[in-house]
Design an enzyme around this catalytic site. Structure first.
Site, PDB file in Angstrom:
ATOM      1  N   SER B 327       0.800  -1.225   0.000  1.00 45.89           N
ATOM      2  CA  SER B 327       0.000   0.000   0.000  1.00 45.89           C
ATOM      3  C   SER B 327       0.830   1.272   0.000  1.00 45.89           C
ATOM      4  O   SER B 327       0.320   2.351  -0.276  1.00 45.89           O
ATOM      5  CB  SER B 327      -0.924   0.006   1.215  1.00 45.89           C
ATOM      6  OG  SER B 327      -1.716  -1.152   1.173  1.00 45.89           O
ATOM      7  N   HIS B 370     -15.491  -0.519   2.015  1.00 44.29           N
ATOM      8  CA  HIS B 370     -15.323   0.747   2.676  1.00 44.29           C
ATOM      9  C   HIS B 370     -16.470   1.714   2.423  1.00 44.29           C
ATOM     10  O   HIS B 370     -16.534   2.771   3.019  1.00 44.29           O
ATOM     11  CB  HIS B 370     -14.039   1.428   2.202  1.00 44.29           C
ATOM     12  CG  HIS B 370     -12.798   0.804   2.770  1.00 44.29           C
ATOM     13  ND1 HIS B 370     -12.061  -0.151   2.109  1.00 44.29           N
ATOM     14  CD2 HIS B 370     -12.162   0.994   3.953  1.00 44.29           C
ATOM     15  CE1 HIS B 370     -11.038  -0.510   2.837  1.00 44.29           C
ATOM     16  NE2 HIS B 370     -11.062   0.172   3.983  1.00 44.29           N
ATOM     17  N   CYS B 383      -7.909   1.825   1.136  1.00 48.96           N
ATOM     18  CA  CYS B 383      -8.893   1.067   0.366  1.00 48.96           C
ATOM     19  C   CYS B 383      -8.300   0.616  -0.961  1.00 48.96           C
ATOM     20  O   CYS B 383      -7.772   1.412  -1.720  1.00 48.96           O
ATOM     21  CB  CYS B 383     -10.131   1.932   0.106  1.00 48.96           C
ATOM     22  SG  CYS B 383     -11.296   1.142  -1.022  1.00 48.96           S
TER      23      CYS B 383
END
Lengths: 379, 648
Positions: B327, B370, B383
């Site tokens: 991420s 989400h 997300c």
């Protein structure tokens, strides 16, 4: 003319004889030996020990011996020359036998105060004996073959014995010294020409036979010859000594590198620097001037002897002096040729300069004979 | 009588003739000898003089002192110490065995070294010294010196040897030196004569190897007189060499030491970079090793211990290790989309927990989804679906381009070994390397830093520093060479050429990651104003989740064997409003970002305060644990106390 034919009365007697010595010759001998002391002092790193002082003692002893020998009438020496020759021969055989027993080359006999090399002794007794032979032999017989074989045997027997030790240098000197006396005695030219031609033929044959079916020498012997002819081909092997010796000589230049400043000898690049190669140290440290001066001294000595021989009317004396001068000449000629790369390395010391007792004493005795001949010459 | 007289006169005149002939020949030969003498001594004198000089003069090299290495504050981290060794000259020793047995009563002799010396002695000429004991102590050395008369041929020698006073902390940055090997020489075309000195030390890996030309220096020479067998008689003259250049690194020894302690035995890497200059303040890899072992010649057992360790202490994970950035890559995808105008700060994407791309389900880490996500919330909560969505619109080419602009997939030029270039995949690359064409799913995977993307901790730090500064910063490891500053002024650093507004949006989102209650790193925030950090968590999978696993439900990372757990990553810069440092931390198989985030926060605070930070900087509930941790580290790593400057 023989000594029996001139009046003994004209010859000086008693201690007056000393005044009749050839003092110039004495001076020359002292000069040459002094060069030796100087160089022995230098190669020891500026020390009289271990060589220079011993050499000086021997030289003084040699001078005394020379005077004593010179006092004894030359006809006495002529009469005992056969006995001296035979004695030397016996000693040579003795040394050969002892050497064999002790499993190694032995060239000397211990006399207590010094070690005597019979081969050195032989150099002078051989010349004396040959001179007395030709003094005895009527002149017209000298070139008869039968009368040539006898002196040849006289030469060959000790030469062979010395070669067996093995000592190539000394045997060469014996051979050549004997040849000088034979030549001086008046043996016909043709004989020498024949020997010379045979020698040339032999050398040619040796070279021609290489790498053929009838090769005369072993391969390693040929390699030694190669090394001699071109030392650079094996700079670290057998050619090493001769290369280093030439470097030492050459680096001396005109005036040398200075007393005790020779790097080649000081740093041990020279082999046998106190004996066979002492001349290189001289040449390195005193240059061309020093080396040539020594050569001049030697030449002067030879010239002195030749004039002494010519002016002496006694045949034995003349022949003996020429024989001694010839041997002496060969001594320094072979040694210098060797260190300058003109001859293969054979163990021949530089006369009166190299360290060595026997050679020094024997040479002084020989010059004692020359002096005796001079003092007792027919007048 | 008269006739006889006549005959005798005749023979005498013949004798005279022959005497003159022989004398003439002899004098002639004397002349020849004289000519030869003249030829050698006059004509060829110069040549022979030269040969005589060559004979006697040997030129010996004097090894120069290697340059020393300091940290940015002048703390010595690589020095030269005198090293004592014992050599033996076979020729002088006479009975070698006897001398060695006498020596062994004085000092301890290593059997292996002894055997090596014996073989070397057989090979080399008898007058050459051979080392039989190295790195002996001063006491041992003096004991040998005192007993010298009983030890013929034995000489104690002193030389210089590398020493790393800090030990393991700088092993990966500096690397180490070692004696020149035949292999080293075979690689060089025209090796420096210096390298032929037995046991001369050169850099083997790391900075020591990369900056060898600075550190080595120039050899001095001395001319010595040697005798015929090569023994040195005296020194004639000497020309001193030039010592190697001293290097000052950008690294802060104190911070580096702290980080090494903080990483402990974890298999991890951390990089701290100055956001204004690109200076690398710390560049750690853990576990580490003692480089001094290599200088001395590491033992087989020590070496196999290092190579067999599954945590790979010898690998420089900070620059050499490449990991899927996970991420932490999302800022790049976001920036690419912003720059392309695909999104703005307001545009939203609906996250139902997964996304169907060419008949394959791509999951969000949050199964339940989400809901509506915009740029800030998507980064804050990490997300995945949001980034799948925008990536498909931007396309892989733009994303890769942005990754490269931020320093990923680029080999950074720092003087360390095996600096990896990582991987930012392109269509062409896949055609070439995988022999298959790019599919849309690859873009989706890349958008969240999975799939083919690989980056080193150094590259992640560079990325973060560039995000924080908006400048195309390059990492820098060497601050000065021989006192000459190597840095470039901040004005000379080129701009990143990214819209500053877009950068600001991304930074704001990163701030939310650790300061918004819903941020993924909120629990590891800094509460001190003016010190607050902005970061991004990352978790990178090292395995593919099988369908069977998925059916069985998600397996907790803690239940997996170590080598199958996820990597934990965290990148951040701080302070948020005035960025000073960028930090990247990777914990191999840490089981997720939560392994990296606390470490990154501790490092950030340590860097900002320059010492242990006050506990007020931490949220209240962490303070007890942090206090205990600070005390434990100080106890376990005494070098952290008293300014960290006591040397082992």
């Amino acid at each position: 003319m023989s000594y029996l034919e001139y009046s003994v009365k004209t010859v000086p007697s008693g201690f007056r004889k000393i005044l009749f010595l050839n003092w110039a010759l004495v001076l020359l001998l002292i000069s040459i030996s002094s060069v030796g002391f100087l160089m022995l002092y230098s190669v020891a790193g500026g020390d009289f020990d271990p060589w220079a002082s011993a050499q000086m003692k021997r030289f003084v002893m040699g001078l005394c011996l020379m005077v004593v020998v010179a006092m004894v009438p030359i006809w006495f020496w002529r009469n005992v020359s056969g006995v001296l020759y035979a004695g030397s021969l016996v000693l040579l055989v003795l040394v050969d036998i002892m050497g064999t027993v002790q499993m190694g080359a032995q060239r000397w006999i211990d006399l207590g105060f010094m070690r005597l090399q019979p081969s050195e002794l032989m150099k002078i007794t051989l010349v004396m004996f040959l001179a007395s032979y030709y003094d005895w032999l009527p002149a017209h017989k000298t070139s008869k073959p039968i009368w040539i074989i006898i002196p040849l045997l006289i030469i060959m027997v000790p030469t062979y014995l010395v070669l067996q030790q093995p000592d190539l240098g000394t045997s060469l000197l014996l051979l050549m010294g004997g040849a000088v006396v034979i030549f001086m005695a008046g043996v016909h030219w043709a004989y020498f020409a024949a020997v010379f031609a045979m020698g040339i033929g032999l050398i040619t044959a040796v070279f021609q036979s290489r790498e053929t079916g009838w090769q005369l020498l072993k391969d390693y012997q040929y390699r030694r010859i190669d090394t001699f002819l071109d030392p650079a081909s094996d700079p670290l092997g057998a050619g090493y000594h001769i290369t280093q010796s030439k470097i030492a000589l050459g680096s001396g230049g005109w005036t040398g590198r200075g007393f005790m400043q020779g790097t080649q000898s000081r740093l041990n690049f020279l082999p046998e620097k106190h004996t066979d190669f002492i001349f290189t140290t001289l040449a390195e440290e005193f240059g061309f001037v020093g080396a040539f001066s020594l050569l001049l001294l030697y030449a002067l000595l030879i010239i002195f002897c030749i004039f002494a021989a010519i002016s002496n009317k006694d045949r034995f004396s003349s022949l003996m002096i020429m024989g001694i001068a010839g041997t002496f000449f060969l001594f320094f000629a072979v040694n210098m040729s060797m260190v300058m790369g003109m001859a293969p390395v054979v163990g021949v010391p530089l006369p009166l300069v190299s360290y060595g007792g026997s050679a020094m004493l024997v040479l002084m005795v020989a010059f004692g004979m020359v002096q005796s001949a001079h003092v007792h010459r027919p007048r | 009588m008269k006739k006889k007289n006549a005959a005798s006169t005749a023979s005498h005149s013949r004798l005279t003739r022959r005497a003159l002939f022989l004398g003439g020949a002899q004098i002639g030969f004397v002349g020849l000898l004289g000519l030869r003498m003249r030829y050698l001594q006059v004509d060829q004198a110069d040549e022979f003089r030269l040969l005589a000089e060559e004979n006697r003069i040997n030129i010996r090299l004097i090894p120069p002192a290697r340059g020393e290495i300091y940290d940015r504050n002048g703390v010595l981290i690589a020095e030269n110490e005198p090293s004592y060794r014992i050599t033996i000259v076979r020729e002088d020793a006479g009975d070698v065995q006897e001398v060695i047995s006498r020596l062994s009563t004085l000092i301890e002799l290593d059997d292996a070294a002894l055997n090596r010396a014996m073989t070397e002695m057989k090979r080399s000429p008898p007058f050459l010294p051979v080392a039989i004991a190295e790195r002996i102590s001063w006491e041992e050395m003096s004991r040998v010196a005192v007993n010298a008369p009983a030890l013929p041929g034995i000489t104690p020698e002193v030389g210089l040897s590398r020493k790393y006073p800090m030990g393991p902390e700088f092993a990966h940055v500096l690397g180490y030196v070692g004696p020149v090997s035949d292999y080293d020489l075979s690689k060089l075309e025209d090796p420096d004569q210096l390298l032929l000195i037995p046991r001369f030390q050169i850099g083997k890996v790391g900075l020591e190897a990369k900056r060898e030309e600075n550190l080595r220096g120039k050899a001095g020479t001395k001319r010595v007189e040697v005798n015929a067998v090569g023994r040195v008689m005296r020194e004639l003259d000497r020309r001193e060499g030039e010592a190697g250049s001293d290097l000052q690194l950008t690294v802060d020894q104190k911070l580096q030491t702290y980080i090494q302690a903080r990483l402990g035995e974890e298999s991890a890497a951390a990089v701290v970079m100055d956001v204004e200059s690109g200076d690398l303040l710390a560049i750690n890899s853990s576990p580490t090793f003692d480089p001094n072992l290599f200088v001395r010649g590491i033992s087989v057992s020590d070496y196999s211990q290092l190579t067999e360790n599954t945590y790979r202490p010898l690998a420089t994970k900070s620059v050499q290790g490449t990991y899927p950035p996970g991420s932490t890559f999302k800022m790049i995808t976001a920036l690419a989309a912003l720059e392309e105008g695909v999104i703005n700060s307001e545009s939203t994407v609906w996250c139902p927990g997964h996304m169907k791309i060419s008949n394959r389900r791509f999951h969000c880490w949050k199964r339940g989804g989400h809901g509506h996500m915009n740029l800030e919330t998507a980064l804050r909560e990490s997300c995945d679906v949001y980034f799948y969505d925008i990536a498909l619109e931007v396309g892989i080419d733009k994303i890769t381009n942005m990754a490269n602009r931020l320093g990923l997939g680029v080999k950074h030029n720092i003087p360390m070994s095996a600096v990896a270039s990582g991987l930012t995949p392109t269509r062409a690359w896949k055609e070439r390397a995988r022999d298959s064409s790019w599919v849309i799913g690859d873009t989706a995977n890349s958008s969240i830093g999975q799939g083919f993307v690989l980056a080193s901790p150094l590259q992640l730090a560079v990325m973060t520093a560039r995000l924080a500064s908006g400048k195309a910063l390059e990492p820098r490891l060497v601050k000065t060479v021989n006192g000459i500053d190597q840095s470039i002024s901040p004005e000379e650093i080129p701009d990143l050429d990214v819209n500053p507004n877009h950068l600001r949006m991304v930074r704001k989102a990163m701030y939310a990651v650790s300061n918004n209650r819903r941020g993924t790193a909120y629990s590891q925030r800094i509460i001190q104003d003016g010190y607050r950090l902005a970061g991004k968590t990352g978790t990178s999978q090292v395995r593919n989740i099988t369908a069977a696993e998925r059916r069985a439900g998600v397996i907790r990372n803690e239940d997996l064997p170590w080598e199958r757990r996820d990597h934990g990553l965290f990148v951040n810069f701080a302070p948020f409003d005035n960025p000073k440092y960028a930090v990247a931390v990777v914990v191999e198989h840490g089981g997720g970002s939560k392994a990296a985030t606390p470490i990154a926060r501790d490092i950030t605070l340590q860097a900002l305060y320059g010492e242990d930070p006050p506990l007020d900087a931490y949220p209240k509930k962490d303070r007890g644990r942090i206090k205990a941790q600070q005390e434990r580290l100080r106890k376990e790593y005494p070098q952290l106390r008293s300014d960290g400057r006591d040397r082992a």
